[in-house]
Write a protein that holds these residues in place. Structure first.
Motif, short mmCIF file in Angstrom:
data_model
loop_
_atom_site.label_atom_id
_atom_site.label_comp_id
_atom_site.label_asym_id
_atom_site.label_seq_id
_atom_site.Cartn_x
_atom_site.Cartn_y
_atom_site.Cartn_z
N PRO A 1 0.84 -1.21 0.00
CA PRO A 1 0.00 0.00 0.00
C PRO A 1 0.87 1.25 0.00
O PRO A 1 1.90 1.30 0.66
CB PRO A 1 -0.81 -0.13 1.29
CG PRO A 1 -0.83 -1.60 1.59
CD PRO A 1 0.51 -2.12 1.12
N PHE A 2 0.44 2.26 -0.75
CA PHE A 2 1.18 3.52 -0.84
C PHE A 2 0.49 4.52 0.06
O PHE A 2 -0.69 4.86 -0.13
CB PHE A 2 1.20 4.02 -2.28
CG PHE A 2 2.08 5.21 -2.50
CD1 PHE A 2 3.45 5.05 -2.68
CD2 PHE A 2 1.57 6.51 -2.51
CE1 PHE A 2 4.27 6.15 -2.89
CE2 PHE A 2 2.38 7.61 -2.71
CZ PHE A 2 3.74 7.43 -2.90
N GLY B 1 -2.79 -2.10 -7.01
CA GLY B 1 -3.75 -2.35 -8.07
C GLY B 1 -4.93 -1.41 -8.07
O GLY B 1 -5.93 -1.66 -8.75
N THR B 2 -4.83 -0.29 -7.32
CA THR B 2 -5.95 0.66 -7.26
C THR B 2 -5.43 2.09 -7.45
O THR B 2 -4.23 2.34 -7.44
CB THR B 2 -6.69 0.59 -5.91
OG1 THR B 2 -5.85 1.10 -4.87
CG2 THR B 2 -7.11 -0.84 -5.59
N LYS B 3 -6.37 3.01 -7.60
CA LYS B 3 -6.03 4.42 -7.67
C LYS B 3 -6.93 5.19 -6.71
O LYS B 3 -8.02 4.73 -6.35
CB LYS B 3 -6.19 4.96 -9.08
CG LYS B 3 -7.62 4.97 -9.61
CD LYS B 3 -7.69 5.55 -11.02
CE LYS B 3 -9.13 5.58 -11.54
NZ LYS B 3 -9.20 6.14 -12.90
N MET B 4 -6.48 6.36 -6.31
CA MET B 4 -7.26 7.19 -5.40
C MET B 4 -6.95 8.65 -5.70
O MET B 4 -5.80 9.01 -5.96
CB MET B 4 -6.90 6.86 -3.95
CG MET B 4 -7.82 7.50 -2.91
SD MET B 4 -7.38 7.01 -1.19
CE MET B 4 -7.70 5.24 -1.24
N SER B 5 -7.98 9.48 -5.71
CA SER B 5 -7.82 10.91 -5.98
C SER B 5 -7.90 11.71 -4.70
O SER B 5 -8.65 11.37 -3.77
CB SER B 5 -8.88 11.39 -6.98
OG SER B 5 -8.66 10.81 -8.25
N VAL C 1 -3.28 9.23 -7.31
CA VAL C 1 -2.21 8.27 -7.08
C VAL C 1 -2.64 6.92 -7.65
O VAL C 1 -3.69 6.39 -7.30
CB VAL C 1 -1.89 8.13 -5.58
CG1 VAL C 1 -0.86 7.02 -5.35
CG2 VAL C 1 -1.38 9.45 -5.02
N PHE C 2 -1.81 6.38 -8.55
CA PHE C 2 -2.00 5.05 -9.11
C PHE C 2 -0.96 4.14 -8.47
O PHE C 2 0.25 4.35 -8.66
CB PHE C 2 -1.79 5.06 -10.62
CG PHE C 2 -2.76 5.91 -11.39
CD1 PHE C 2 -3.83 5.35 -12.06
CD2 PHE C 2 -2.59 7.29 -11.44
CE1 PHE C 2 -4.72 6.14 -12.77
CE2 PHE C 2 -3.48 8.09 -12.15
CZ PHE C 2 -4.55 7.51 -12.82
N LEU D 1 2.45 5.94 -9.72
CA LEU D 1 2.39 7.21 -10.42
C LEU D 1 1.64 8.21 -9.54
O LEU D 1 0.51 7.95 -9.12
CB LEU D 1 1.66 7.08 -11.76
CG LEU D 1 1.29 8.39 -12.46
CD1 LEU D 1 2.54 9.17 -12.86
CD2 LEU D 1 0.41 8.14 -13.68
N ILE D 2 2.29 9.36 -9.26
CA ILE D 2 1.62 10.47 -8.58
C ILE D 2 1.36 11.53 -9.64
O ILE D 2 2.30 12.18 -10.12
CB ILE D 2 2.48 11.03 -7.43
CG1 ILE D 2 2.89 9.92 -6.46
CG2 ILE D 2 1.71 12.12 -6.68
CD1 ILE D 2 3.84 10.38 -5.36
#
Length: 348
Positions: free
Chosen positions: A26-27, A37-41, A59-60, A102-103
């Motif tokens: 987790p980032f 495996g997820t993205k969050m804005s 963030v991907f 990726l940020i």
């Protein structure tokens, strides 16, 4: 027989351990965990107590481990191709098919974007790309720079700062990087990264031993921190031409492929490296006229244009002091004394 019984479970355990090691973690960002495996804005708030804004970031976090890339668009809110390209990139990526992180900063300078301001944040009259590394207790623009430097750039292995020609600029698309002799390995990594973006021209910035002043610029802030970085300059006249937006989207994808964050292939481009540039400035306020365009080659002594006073009388011929190519130029009549009229890339 006993040995076979022992080896089989060990092989299973080894394979399971390898599989676990290949999974990303987790980032952690803005006190939240972006699962593999997820993205969050995120909307990162910035305030100086009087003015407030936010920085939109997605963030991907890939399913497998890898490099962390930061893409910063919209440092100047009137430079639309990189901003529109960031929107398109965000919709096209599948984090489940990615490695690393990726940020993506969709727009670093929301106030300038909403104000349609060419370079300045009208909240405090400051240029975000002259404000790095920023100040935690400074004006709103200085705090925006501080936030980007410490919450985004500092988290990355590589950084892209994406720009375009503004409303008064004609510009030949190029990538750029900082070349410092005191840190040759860092400069080499930045050069390779800038080259991979796929532009026909790559410009070396600074060509100095190192930075002895505040970084000022977004990508140079990354380099000061020891992080390889590249600039994009693609687009002109302050409009989001589809051709230029597509070039930036392609450059973003090239960066992701180069760092193996995504699994695409890189196009083969052999760029012309421009080590030095000559900047030609105006000596007067008035009107500027030129029939030339960015990308044209010029000879030393050639007349590039002229300046008139406010009554239409010519007061200055603009001539090229070098052989080279016009990387960008003013393309509208208004001109102030000391304004930069041309950037001429030297042809080695």
């Amino acid at each position: 027989m006993i040995q076979t019984k022992l080896i089989a479970p060990l092989l299973v355990l080894l394979c399971f351990s390898t599989l676990l090691n290949a999974q990303n973690k987790p980032f952690q960002f803005q006190q939240k965990a972006v699962r593999p495996g997820t993205k969050m804005s995120f909307s990162i708030p910035v305030t100086d107590g009087h003015n407030s804004t936010f920085i939109p970031v997605t963030v991907f976090n890939g399913k497998a481990p890898g490099k962390a890339l930061g893409i910063v668009a919209g440092i100047h809110g009137f430079e639309y191709p990189p901003i529109v390209a960031a929107q398109q990139l965000a919709q096209s990526l599948d984090p489940a098919q990615m490695n690393g992180t990726l940020i993506l900063v969709h727009m670093a300078n929301v106030p300038a974007f909403l104000q349609r301001s060419v370079a300045l944040n009208q909240m405090d009259g400051k240029n975000l790309n002259r404000s790095f590394p920023g100040k935690a207790s400074g004006t709103i623009t200085e705090r925006m720079a501080y936030t980007i430097a410490n919450q985004i750039i500092a988290r990355c292995d590589y950084v892209i700062d994406a720009h375009s020609g503004e409303a008064n600029n004609d510009l030949k698309p190029y990538a750029g990087y900082y070349n410092h002799t005191a840190t040759p390995e860092l400069s080499k990594k930045s050069r390779g990264f800038a080259t991979a973006l796929g532009f026909n021209y790559v410009i070396q910035f600074d060509n100095l031993p190192g930075v002895t002043e505040p970084s000022k610029y977004c990508s140079r802030e990354a380099v000061v921190r020891g992080i390889p970085a590249a600039d994009i300059e693609c687009g002109r006249y302050g409009i989001a031409e589809p051709e230029m937006v597509n070039k930036v989207v392609t450059a973003y994808h090239n960066a992701l492929n180069y760092l193996k964050i995504t699994n695409g292939t890189l196009g083969k481009v052999t760029p012309l490296y421009v080590r030095n540039r000559t900047f030609i400035n105006s000596n007067y306020d008035g009107f500027f006229y030129s029939r030339l365009k960015a990308g044209e080659f010029v000879k030393k002594g050639a007349t590039l244009g002229y300046i008139t006073n406010f009554f239409g009388n010519k007061i200055m011929d603009v001539q090229s002091p070098v052989d080279g190519i016009i990387m960008y130029m003013i393309s509208t009549p208004p001109v102030n004394k000391t304004d930069e009229l041309f950037s001429i890339g030297h042809l080695n």
